[in-house]
Every structure is written in C-alpha cells, then in structure tokens.
Design a protein around this motif. Structure first.
Motif, mmCIF file in Angstrom:
data_model
loop_
_atom_site.group_PDB
_atom_site.id
_atom_site.type_symbol
_atom_site.label_atom_id
_atom_site.label_comp_id
_atom_site.label_asym_id
_atom_site.label_seq_id
_atom_site.Cartn_x
_atom_site.Cartn_y
_atom_site.Cartn_z
ATOM 1 N N LEU A 185 -38.044 8.623 -7.800
ATOM 2 C CA LEU A 185 -38.302 9.894 -8.467
ATOM 3 C C LEU A 185 -37.114 10.839 -8.417
ATOM 4 N N ASP A 186 -36.301 10.729 -7.356
ATOM 5 C CA ASP A 186 -35.182 11.659 -7.176
ATOM 6 C C ASP A 186 -33.969 10.914 -6.625
ATOM 7 N N PRO A 187 -33.323 10.095 -7.449
ATOM 8 C CA PRO A 187 -32.236 9.231 -6.960
ATOM 9 C C PRO A 187 -30.942 9.962 -6.648
ATOM 10 N N GLU A 188 -30.825 11.225 -7.019
ATOM 11 C CA GLU A 188 -29.577 11.959 -6.808
ATOM 12 C C GLU A 188 -29.610 12.838 -5.566
ATOM 13 N N THR A 189 -30.650 12.738 -4.758
ATOM 14 C CA THR A 189 -30.755 13.518 -3.525
ATOM 15 C C THR A 189 -30.608 12.587 -2.331
ATOM 16 N N ALA A 190 -29.817 13.003 -1.351
ATOM 17 C CA ALA A 190 -29.491 12.134 -0.214
ATOM 18 C C ALA A 190 -30.676 11.865 0.704
ATOM 19 N N LYS A 191 -31.584 12.815 0.816
ATOM 20 C CA LYS A 191 -32.616 12.737 1.860
ATOM 21 C C LYS A 191 -33.452 11.468 1.789
ATOM 22 N N GLY A 192 -33.842 11.045 0.599
ATOM 23 C CA GLY A 192 -34.665 9.841 0.496
ATOM 24 C C GLY A 192 -33.978 8.617 1.076
ATOM 25 N N TYR A 193 -32.679 8.476 0.798
ATOM 26 C CA TYR A 193 -31.918 7.346 1.335
ATOM 27 C C TYR A 193 -31.793 7.453 2.856
ATOM 28 N N VAL A 194 -31.569 8.669 3.353
ATOM 29 C CA VAL A 194 -31.452 8.866 4.804
ATOM 30 C C VAL A 194 -32.763 8.497 5.483
ATOM 31 N N ASP A 195 -33.868 9.017 4.947
ATOM 32 C CA ASP A 195 -35.172 8.750 5.562
ATOM 33 C C ASP A 195 -35.486 7.256 5.549
ATOM 34 N N ARG A 196 -35.225 6.605 4.415
ATOM 35 C CA ARG A 196 -35.515 5.169 4.350
ATOM 36 C C ARG A 196 -34.566 4.390 5.260
ATOM 37 N N GLY A 197 -33.315 4.838 5.322
ATOM 38 C CA GLY A 197 -32.358 4.162 6.189
ATOM 39 C C GLY A 197 -32.799 4.137 7.640
ATOM 40 N N TRP A 198 -33.346 5.259 8.108
ATOM 41 C CA TRP A 198 -33.780 5.305 9.501
ATOM 42 C C TRP A 198 -35.004 4.430 9.745
ATOM 43 N N VAL A 199 -35.875 4.305 8.759
ATOM 44 C CA VAL A 199 -37.010 3.397 8.935
ATOM 45 C C VAL A 199 -36.513 1.954 8.986
ATOM 46 N N TYR A 200 -35.502 1.627 8.187
ATOM 47 C CA TYR A 200 -34.912 0.286 8.279
ATOM 48 C C TYR A 200 -34.312 0.058 9.675
ATOM 49 N N VAL A 201 -33.682 1.086 10.241
ATOM 50 C CA VAL A 201 -33.146 0.951 11.604
ATOM 51 C C VAL A 201 -34.283 0.674 12.577
ATOM 52 N N LEU A 202 -35.369 1.445 12.454
ATOM 53 C CA LEU A 202 -36.497 1.272 13.363
ATOM 54 C C LEU A 202 -37.135 -0.103 13.229
ATOM 55 N N SER A 203 -37.046 -0.678 12.040
ATOM 56 C CA SER A 203 -37.612 -2.022 11.835
ATOM 57 C C SER A 203 -36.554 -3.122 11.984
ATOM 58 N N ASP A 204 -35.378 -2.736 12.512
ATOM 59 C CA ASP A 204 -34.294 -3.686 12.807
ATOM 60 C C ASP A 204 -33.780 -4.423 11.571
ATOM 61 N N ASP A 205 -33.817 -3.747 10.437
ATOM 62 C CA ASP A 205 -33.261 -4.324 9.215
ATOM 63 C C ASP A 205 -31.974 -3.571 8.881
ATOM 64 N N LEU A 206 -30.925 -3.862 9.655
ATOM 65 C CA LEU A 206 -29.675 -3.120 9.518
ATOM 66 C C LEU A 206 -28.941 -3.453 8.228
ATOM 67 N N ASP A 207 -29.182 -4.656 7.672
ATOM 68 C CA ASP A 207 -28.532 -5.016 6.410
ATOM 69 C C ASP A 207 -28.957 -4.093 5.276
ATOM 70 N N LYS A 208 -30.168 -3.575 5.353
ATOM 71 C CA LYS A 208 -30.642 -2.634 4.336
ATOM 72 C C LYS A 208 -30.391 -1.187 4.739
ATOM 73 N N ALA A 209 -30.357 -0.922 6.028
ATOM 74 C CA ALA A 209 -30.121 0.447 6.492
ATOM 75 C C ALA A 209 -28.726 0.923 6.107
ATOM 76 N N GLY A 210 -27.731 0.060 6.305
ATOM 77 C CA GLY A 210 -26.351 0.451 6.039
ATOM 78 C C GLY A 210 -26.116 0.948 4.626
#
Length: 282
Positions: free
Chosen positions: A200-225
């Motif tokens: 819905l909002d691909p030009e705002t950083a927050k969505g990527y940051v929030d999803r990135g941290w969930v990937y970290v928590l789920s140990d999926d660093l290939d997607k977090a990076g």
C-alpha cells in the motif's frame, strides 16, 4: 511556531495522534459566507493566537453547536501540543457536554485518557463512540492501541481485525496488527501484514524496517537484509534500519562487520538499541 494542524497528545501512540488530527480536520468549520473564517478555525496562526481566538469565539456566545464543539476541540489540541493535558481535558469535556451524541468527542477524550495512562476510562469512551457510530475503523484502531497498552493483546487483535475489515486500504490497520502479531510471536502473520503495508505504501521506509525485524526474529536473515537495504535507500538516516543492517552483517559474516552501522545508528538515535531489545531481539 506556525501551525496548520496541532499534534495531538504527546504520547507513545503517535498513531493515535495522527488519527485525531485527521478526524478533526476531516470536518472543517468553514465560514458560511464568503468572509474570512475565524482564526480559531483556519489554523494558520501561532498556537497562542489560535487558542486566544478559540476562547474569544467561545466567549462570544455563539449558538452554533458544531462550531462551538470545533472551537473546544481545537483548543484541546493546541493545549495538548503545549503539554497542558489537564486543561485540554476541560475543553474536551465541554465538547462532550455540548453534544453527548457526537461520537468523535468521545474519541478525542479517549486519546487524552490514553495519554494520561487512564486506560479504563479511554476504553469506556471508545465503547461509547463505537455504540454511537460502529462503522468508523479509527475508533476500533484506537481502542486496539489502548488494549495493547494494557497488554491485552487478544482483545487488541479483535479490534484491529475490525479496523482492517472496515478500512482494507488503510496502512495503519495492518501496521498496528502486524505489531500485535510480532508481540505474540506469530511471525508469519506479522510478515503478511507488513507486506501489505509495503504494497500500500512502497515509498515509506517503516514497512520495510518493521518487516525486516520480524525476519530477524524468525531467523530469516536472507530476507531481512534486503528489507533494511531498501529502507535505507528510502531514508538513509533511519536508525532502526541501520541497526538491522548491522545485525544482519554481524550474524552472516564476521562479528565486527556491522559495527560501523551500529555506531552510526547510536549516534543518530541514542537509545535505539533499547528499542531493538524491546522487540525481543537478542
């Protein structure tokens, strides 16, 4: 200080602040003729000037309930912006008394109670607002936030589901629900909501940051990076994204590989590591 919209209630729930400003500004009190509107309503002056103009309008004895409610509401927002929550509450109470059937006044007062950490009264007011108008997604969103502050995540999730149902194209519903899922360690559901935020909002950083941290928590660093990289392309000084990129680098390479990012993040935003630890990242 010049304003067009007051920030509403300096609280951790910044989302609620945006909701309230939007709710007030969605129904502008335009003049009924071609004359200039009252300074209380046009929002172009300093906070003090607007507060004084609103008080003058109230003291003028107008019998227009809609404008009186707006004058009290604008005063409440201005007072909250200067940290005077107790005085702001006086104006909000006045708005409720003028028209006890106006749902938005209970909504505003609920945000004030939330700012004061009086969560039970906030929920009572939101219950009343929803009883009066049960199709406004923002009322459910704010109530969900209040239940989150009470650490009642199950009830909060019910309200956020309703928000998403009513406003399927609103980013804030998915973002708030994604946070609840993250706290509940339901990572797949959280990722799905943050993916919707990005859609819905691909030009705002927050969505990527929030999803990135969930990937970290789920140990999926290939997607977090890649999520942190994208966030930093959009907003290069995003401290949480820098920490995220640093964590990914240190976990996938040498322990010191992410040190430059981590140092820069702390310099930009002291205390950012506390935010990361609060998410459950070790």
């Amino acid at each position: 200080m010049r304003i067009r919209a007051f920030p509403m209630f300096s609280v951790g729930a910044a989302l609620a602040a945006g909701l309230l400003a939007a709710a007030l500004l969605a129904h502008p009190a335009a003049a009924k003729d071609d004359k200039a509107s009252d300074p209380c309503f046009d929002g172009k002056l300093s906070i003090k000037e607007v507060l004084d103009a609103c008080q003058a309008f109230i003291d003028g004895g107008s019998d227009d309930k809609t404008l009186l409610i707006r004058a009290h509401s604008v005063r409440a927002m201005g007072l909250s912006a200067t940290g005077n929550l107790d005085e702001a509450m006086v104006d909000i109470n006045a708005a409720v008394e003028i028209d006890p059937k106006r749902a938005n006044s209970y909504f505003m007062r609920a945000a004030a109670y939330d700012a004061m950490k009086d969560y039970d009264n906030a929920i009572t007011d939101l219950d009343q607002a929803i009883e009066l108008k049960d199709d406004d997604g923002d009322y459910y969103l704010l109530r969900g936030l209040v239940y989150t502050h009470k650490n009642d995540l199950d009830t909060a999730l019910t309200d956020l589901n309703k928000k998403v149902e009513l406003d399927p194209k609103a980013v804030n519903g998915y973002s708030s629900r994604g946070e609840i899922y993250r706290k509940r360690k339901e990572y797949d559901e959280s990722i799905a909501d943050y993916t919707k935020v990005i859609e819905l909002d691909p030009e705002t950083a927050k969505g990527y940051v929030d999803r990135g941290w969930v990937y970290v928590l789920s140990d999926d660093l290939d997607k977090a990076g890649p999520d942190f990289d994208t966030a930093l392309k959009i907003q290069g000084n995003n401290a949480l994204a820098l920490v995220g990129r640093g964590v990914v680098k240190s976990r996938t390479g040498e322990p010191t590989d992410g040190s430059a990012d981590l140092r820069m993040a702390e310099k930009l935003e002291p205390g950012v590591f506390d935010q990361v630890r609060a998410m459950g990242v070790k």
